[in-house]
Design an enzyme around this catalytic site. Structure first.
Site, PDB file in Angstrom:
ATOM      1  N   CYS A   1       0.836  -1.183   0.000  1.00  0.00           N
ATOM      2  CA  CYS A   1       0.000   0.000   0.000  1.00  0.00           C
ATOM      3  C   CYS A   1       0.876   1.240   0.000  1.00  0.00           C
ATOM      4  O   CYS A   1       2.092   1.177  -0.065  1.00  0.00           O
ATOM      5  CB  CYS A   1      -0.890   0.029   1.253  1.00  0.00           C
ATOM      6  SG  CYS A   1      -1.751  -1.506   1.591  1.00  0.00           S
TER       7      CYS A   1
ATOM      8  N   ARG B   1      -4.654   1.128  -0.836  1.00  0.00           N
ATOM      9  CA  ARG B   1      -4.418  -0.291  -0.609  1.00  0.00           C
ATOM     10  C   ARG B   1      -4.280  -1.080  -1.906  1.00  0.00           C
ATOM     11  O   ARG B   1      -5.081  -0.932  -2.826  1.00  0.00           O
ATOM     12  CB  ARG B   1      -5.567  -0.896   0.216  1.00  0.00           C
ATOM     13  CG  ARG B   1      -5.316  -2.364   0.576  1.00  0.00           C
ATOM     14  CD  ARG B   1      -6.459  -2.959   1.369  1.00  0.00           C
ATOM     15  NE  ARG B   1      -6.184  -4.348   1.712  1.00  0.00           N
ATOM     16  CZ  ARG B   1      -7.071  -5.324   1.701  1.00  0.00           C
ATOM     17  NH1 ARG B   1      -8.337  -5.063   1.398  1.00  0.00           N
ATOM     18  NH2 ARG B   1      -6.733  -6.555   2.014  1.00  0.00           N
TER      19      ARG B   1
ATOM     20  N   ASN C   1       1.995  -0.223   5.078  1.00  0.00           N
ATOM     21  CA  ASN C   1       2.470  -0.519   3.736  1.00  0.00           C
ATOM     22  C   ASN C   1       3.469  -1.658   3.863  1.00  0.00           C
ATOM     23  O   ASN C   1       4.506  -1.498   4.506  1.00  0.00           O
ATOM     24  CB  ASN C   1       3.136   0.732   3.140  1.00  0.00           C
ATOM     25  CG  ASN C   1       3.994   0.410   1.929  1.00  0.00           C
ATOM     26  OD1 ASN C   1       3.679  -0.486   1.158  1.00  0.00           O
ATOM     27  ND2 ASN C   1       5.083   1.151   1.761  1.00  0.00           N
ATOM     28  N   GLY C   2       3.157  -2.807   3.274  1.00  0.00           N
ATOM     29  CA  GLY C   2       4.079  -3.932   3.351  1.00  0.00           C
ATOM     30  C   GLY C   2       3.383  -5.217   3.726  1.00  0.00           C
ATOM     31  O   GLY C   2       2.175  -5.371   3.554  1.00  0.00           O
TER      32      GLY C   2
ATOM     33  N   SER D   1      12.057 -11.869  -5.292  1.00  0.00           N
ATOM     34  CA  SER D   1      13.302 -11.473  -5.949  1.00  0.00           C
ATOM     35  C   SER D   1      14.490 -11.991  -5.164  1.00  0.00           C
ATOM     36  O   SER D   1      14.367 -12.395  -4.010  1.00  0.00           O
ATOM     37  CB  SER D   1      13.383  -9.947  -6.067  1.00  0.00           C
ATOM     38  OG  SER D   1      13.840  -9.371  -4.853  1.00  0.00           O
TER      39      SER D   1
END
Length: 651
Positions: free
Chosen positions: A2, A50, A75-76, A365
């Site tokens: 987010c 979001r 956020n995360g 990643s």
């Protein structure tokens, strides 16, 4: 994933706070296109955009506690939320959603500001405590998620991107050219600084509090590379295997499609192997291919994709296509980084993120492997230099042997001459003190070159001296430290280059396309393990990542294990002499981009002339100037990139 925002301004009404939060969130819609939410108190409020990943239907934020007097936006991702949730329910807490972020609310009820020490994940989070009329913000241990703030007296703003702050307070637009020296020298602006004087980045592993007493912050986690020489090689391999299995497993929790970035190098290939072992099958993998062999790793990626029978997606990009879209991509990079950004691998990262977002919302990643396990050639060079200085007297090492090598080069033919000149440089550099050697090796421009580039007025005012050299914390790492040089360099790179360059690039370029990136190698428990490994487990027989190669010996193709480091780059050297020459000259000779009261026009003209004639490869320096000029032209226009509404969204 987010974007979060917040504001404290006692002079504003609730309606004005509401309007400000809407403006702050509108400019970061790319970080969260699925939902918007906010909560407002007296003279303050928090909000968020979001991107729905977990509890897609019910995880609306802000999330409240049972009493409705504590609210959180995050956020995360919190990867250990399932275990934390069970513990909190056993203590009597009542959950209203299935969101991972809700554990933060209830942990805060129990532990206060120490709640962040319990989280395993990546996050930029904010808590609004109505009872105490305070806002607490925090950023994850490695700094994978961004969080910016500004504090002017009783007024306070925060956001996942600087553009949110700039959208509501014009005073925050004042630039800070003291950061220019560090940017030109190393290619990034180090936290906590930014290109704006009043906007700062909350340092990784820190929490901050704004309450009646004003603003304060402190670390909740600190990393130290401190080698443990006691464990055996097999013990290190077993411990790393266990941590990587767990770090990958917990990152596979998602209610939306998930894939893996696959370059074909050791790190990303290892993530594919562990994701496969954890049950992700078939794995969607993504890579970029180039039509120039020296830049193309697509065959290496395909080899691993075929080994694990992944659902492989490869986007082949021609030089013509990249050049045709270069200016558009450059401006998008500056829009999403909010300031000049010196890593040109943002170009392919932007492209591969766009490709992945067409198929998935979450990607894994291999970021972090080089810094944690000594994958860069500079670490091996540092080991050689350490031994060279021990064995060769200073005068001989710094002058006699390099001069002999240089003299030999003068009578040798062709490629052999070049190699001997290289030997002379390596010997001369190896005799330098470690801090100077590190600074020179890392510098794109050295200080004396920056002095010739910037205007005499800027130099006279000392206005860029605030970050002329390495940040002080990195000097301290070198001085009065008896650890081996590789441990010191790994620590510096994790806390500077990786944090301020690599992770910024990955977050901004992926979130430009509303794509969440998760990095198992940067799980803080994996990082702590790597920080305790001796150099012998990282460098062996002239090759880095020894322990990781041993671990993956029966999991990856032999050719993948032997593959050396290949950068994720584009051929700027040739582009800037060829198809992009006119763009470069126009942009760097434009007064609005590189004004003459800041830059020496003659120095820029000489730089371009040397590059055009092939005398010197200045491509990296030209890229830095291009990104600054692009940002500055937007800034001068009165409508900087950082204050425009995003138009990128989902590709």
């Amino acid at each position: 994933m987010c974007g979060i925002t917040g504001i404290i301004d006692p002079a504003l009404s609730s309606d004005q706070i509401d309007a400000s939060l809407h403006r702050m969130n509108d400019v970061i819609v790319h970080r969260g296109p699925d939902d918007f939410g906010h909560v407002i108190g007296q003279g303050l409020g928090i909000g968020m955009r979001r991107l729905s990943i977990i509890d897609v239907g019910g995880g609306h934020q802000p999330i409240d506690n049972e009493a409705g007097d504590i609210h959180v936006v995050c956020n995360g991702e919190i990867y250990n939320f399932v275990e934390l949730r069970k513990e909190l329910i056993a203590k009597g807490h009542i959950f209203s959603t299935g969101s991972d972020a809700e554990v933060i609310v209830h942990l805060y009820e129990d532990l206060g500001d120490e709640c962040f020490t319990q989280l395993r994940g990546m996050f930029g989070a904010a808590i609004f405590d109505r009872r105490k009329h305070r806002i607490v913000v925090a950023r994850d241990r490695l700094g994978k998620k961004p969080l910016y703030y500004a504090a002017l007296g009783e007024r306070f703003w925060f956001g996942s991107e600087m553009k949110s702050l700039l959208a509501v307070e014009p005073k925050l637009r004042e630039p800070d050219y003291r950061t220019l020296g560090h940017f030109l020298q190393f290619g990034f602006i180090p936290e906590p600084e930014t290109i704006y004087r009043h906007i700062h980045q909350l340092p990784a592993g820190h929490l901050g509090v704004h309450e009646a007493g004003g603003w304060s912050m402190r670390p909740f986690w600190e990393l130290k590379f401190d080698p443990d020489e006691q464990a055996s090689e097999e013990e290190w391999i077993q411990r790393l295997d266990a941590e990587l299995r767990e770090a990958t497993r917990i990152r596979l929790h998602s209610d939306v499609p998930l894939g893996v970035f696959l370059s074909g190098g050791l790190d990303s290939s290892a993530i594919v192997a562990y994701a496969h072992a954890a049950g992700l099958n078939p794995i969607k993998t993504f890579t970029i291919g180039f039509d120039r062999a020296e830049w193309d790793e697509s065959a290496d990626a395909l080899r691993v994709a075929e080994h694990y029978k992944t659902d492989h997606h490869m986007l082949r990009i021609s030089e013509a296509d990249l050049c045709a879209s270069f200016d558009e991509t450059l401006q998008a990079i500056i829009h999403h980084t909010d300031q000049p950004f010196g890593d040109s691998s943002a170009i392919p990262t932007y492209a591969v993120s766009r490709l992945a977002r067409e198929h998935v919302t979450v990607i894994l990643s291999g970021d972090g492997g080089d810094e944690l396990f000594a994958g860069y050639s500079s670490y091996r060079g540092a080991l050689f230099a350490q031994r060279y200085r021990r064995l060769v007297p200073s005068l001989i090492g710094r002058h006699v042997l390099p001069n002999l090598a240089q003299g030999a080069a003068a009578v040798l033919p062709g490629n052999t001459r070049y190699k001997m000149l290289r030997v002379a440089k390596v010997l001369r550099d190896s005799a330098l003190p470690f801090p100077q050697a590190y600074r020179d090796k890392s510098s794109i421009w050295r200080v004396e070159q920056i002095n010739r580039l910037l205007s005499s007025d800027l130099i006279a005012n000392d206005s860029y001296l605030g970050s002329r050299y390495m940040p002080e914390r990195h000097w301290r790492t070198f001085m009065n430290d008896d650890r081996d040089v590789v441990s010191r360099l790994c620590e510096i790179d994790v806390q500077s280059y990786m944090r301020d360059d690599i992770l910024v690039k990955v977050d901004r370029m992926s979130m430009a396309h509303s794509l969440e990136v998760r990095s198992p190698l940067l799980d803080h428990k994996v990082v702590e393990l790597a920080a305790s490994m001796p150099t012998g487990m990282k460098i062996r027989d002239g090759q880095g990542k020894y322990v990781l190669r041993r671990l993956m010996a029966d999991k990856l193709p032999a050719r993948t294990l032997r593959k050396g480091k290949q950068g994720f780059a584009v051929p700027l050297r040739d582009w800037f002499r060829g198809s992009l020459r006119d763009l470069v000259h126009d942009r760097l000779n434009c007064e609005s981009g590189l004004p003459s009261d800041m830059f020496q026009r003659g120095a820029i003209e000489r730089l371009l002339r040397e590059h055009d004639k092939g005398l010197v490869d200045h491509s990296q320096r030209i890229w830095l100037l291009l990104t600054f000029a692009t940002w500055h032209a937007g800034y001068q226009s009165g409508e900087p990139f950082a204050a425009r509404t995003s138009t990128t969204g989902v590709a």
